[in-house]
Design an enzyme around this catalytic site. Structure first.
Site, short mmCIF file in Angstrom:
data_model
loop_
_atom_site.label_atom_id
_atom_site.label_comp_id
_atom_site.label_asym_id
_atom_site.label_seq_id
_atom_site.Cartn_x
_atom_site.Cartn_y
_atom_site.Cartn_z
N VAL A 151 20.22 -8.43 8.57
CA VAL A 151 20.28 -6.92 8.22
C VAL A 151 18.83 -6.43 8.21
O VAL A 151 18.40 -5.39 8.95
CB VAL A 151 20.92 -6.72 6.87
CG1 VAL A 151 20.95 -5.09 6.55
CG2 VAL A 151 22.23 -7.15 6.92
N TYR A 152 17.94 -6.95 7.38
CA TYR A 152 16.51 -6.71 7.40
C TYR A 152 16.10 -6.76 8.65
O TYR A 152 15.22 -5.83 9.20
CB TYR A 152 15.67 -7.53 6.29
CG TYR A 152 14.32 -7.14 6.15
CD1 TYR A 152 13.80 -5.96 5.68
CD2 TYR A 152 13.37 -7.79 6.79
CE1 TYR A 152 12.61 -5.71 5.50
CE2 TYR A 152 12.06 -7.51 6.75
CZ TYR A 152 11.61 -6.50 6.23
OH TYR A 152 10.19 -6.03 5.88
N ALA A 153 15.92 -8.00 9.53
CA ALA A 153 15.36 -8.05 10.78
C ALA A 153 15.96 -7.04 11.66
O ALA A 153 14.96 -6.57 12.55
CB ALA A 153 15.50 -9.37 11.15
N SER A 155 16.90 -3.90 10.92
CA SER A 155 16.13 -2.67 11.03
C SER A 155 14.53 -2.77 11.38
O SER A 155 14.13 -1.60 11.80
CB SER A 155 16.00 -2.35 9.36
OG SER A 155 15.15 -3.14 8.72
N LYS A 156 13.94 -3.72 11.31
CA LYS A 156 12.80 -3.83 12.02
C LYS A 156 12.64 -4.02 13.27
O LYS A 156 11.73 -3.57 14.15
CB LYS A 156 11.99 -4.82 11.27
CG LYS A 156 11.68 -4.88 9.79
CD LYS A 156 10.82 -3.53 9.59
CE LYS A 156 10.69 -3.47 8.00
NZ LYS A 156 10.10 -2.04 7.57
#
Length: 241
Positions: A151-153, A155-156
Site C-alpha cells: 500500500v505504502y509503496a 502511494s510512492k
C-alpha cells in the site's frame, strides 16, 4: 551554490522527523519557514526553539477545507512562497489482507491526493512569479516493488510519476520540481513496522537519520537555477545486506 536568504519556504508535516529536519536546514540556510502540521503542541514547541523565522500553521491536511486554505493563508501572512516541501505522509505496511481499508484510504489521501492538491494550489503563484521550487518526500519504495508494504509503496510510485510529469510541465515557467527518496528513516513512520523487522534494521545499521534527508533537500534547493535535481535516492549503506 546559492543560499536561501530572503526565501520563504513551506514545509508540511514539519513538526517531526524529516519535516522538522528540513525546517531546521532551511532556517540555517537563511529562509523563513512556515511549519505546517496538525499537531499544535509539537509545532508550537518547535517554533519556540527555532526563532522568529519559524512560523506555525496548524491545520489538518486531511480536512479538505483546511487543505484548500493552506496556500491562501500563507500568502496572506507572508506574501510569497519560494519553496514548497510537500513532506507530510503516513505509512501502512505489512500484509495487504491485514490492512484496514479506512487506513488505506487515509494514507492514499495524505500521501497522494494532498500532495497533488498542495502542488496544484501553489503553482499559479509560482507561475505568476516565474520562479519556485517544489520538493516532494518520496521513498526508496517508489523505485522497486517492496513486498512488505504494497500500500505504502504504491502511494510512492504514484508520487514518483506525479513529480516527473509535473516537472516536465512547469520547467518552462522557471519552476523546479524534484523528489527525495529515502530508504528507512528513524521517524514515527516506522511505528507500524513489525517489531522484529525494526530490531533487525537497527542492529544492521539499515536506518538513516532525518538530517541526512534534509541535507539532500537543501542540496537540491541551492543549485543554480539552470540545474534541476529531479530525484535523489538516499539509503543506508547497509540497507542491501
Amino acid at each position: 551554490m546559492s543560499d536561501l536568504h530572503g526565501k520563504v519556504a513551506v514545509v508540511t508535516g514539519a513538526a517531526s522527523g524529516i519535516g522538522l529536519a528540513s525546517t531546521e536546514a532551511l532556517l540555517t540556510a537563511g529562509a523563513q519557514v512556515i511549519l505546517v502540521d496538525r499537531d499544535e503542541a509539537a509545532v508550537a514547541s518547535a517554533c519556540s526553539k527555532l526563532g522568529g523565522n519559524a512560523i506555525p500553521l496548524v491545520l489538518d491536511l486531511l480536512d479538505a477545507k483546511a487543505c484548500a486554505s493552506m496556500i491562501p493563508r500563507i500568502l496572506e501572512t507572508v506574501g510569497k512562497i519560494d519553496i514548497l516541501h510537500a513532506n507530510a505522509g503516513i505509512y501502512v505496511g505489512g500484509e495487504l489482507v491485514d490492512a484496514e481499508t479506512t487506513a488505506i484510504d487515509r494514507m492514499l489521501n495524505l500521501n497522494v491526493n494532498v500532495v497533488m492538491k498542495n502542488v496544484h494550489d501553489v503553482l499559479p503563484h509560482m507561475i505568476e512569479r516565474k520562479s519556485g521550487d517544489i520538493i516532494v518526500t518520496s521513498s526508496l519504495a517508489a523505485h522497486f516493488p517492496t513486498p512488505w508494504e504494497p500500500v505504502y509503496a504504491s502511494s510512492k510510485w504514484a508520487i514518483n510519476c506525479f513529480v516527473q510529469t509535473v516537472r516536465r510541465q512547469v520547467f518552462k515557467h522557471g519552476i523546479r520540481v524534484g523528489s527525495v527518496s529515502p530508504g528507512p528513516v528513524v521517524s514515527s513512520l516506522l511505528a507500524d513496522w513489525p517489531e522484529e523487522k525494526l530490531k533487525e534494521a537497527k542492529e544492521a545499521g539499515s536506518l538513516i537519520d532525518p538530517t541526512e534527508v534534509a541535507d539532500v533537500a537543501l542540496f537540491m534547493l541551492t543549485r543554480k537555477r539552470g540545474v534541476t535535481i529531479r530525484d535523489v535516492i538516499i539509503m543506508p549503506t547497509n540497507f542491501d545486506l
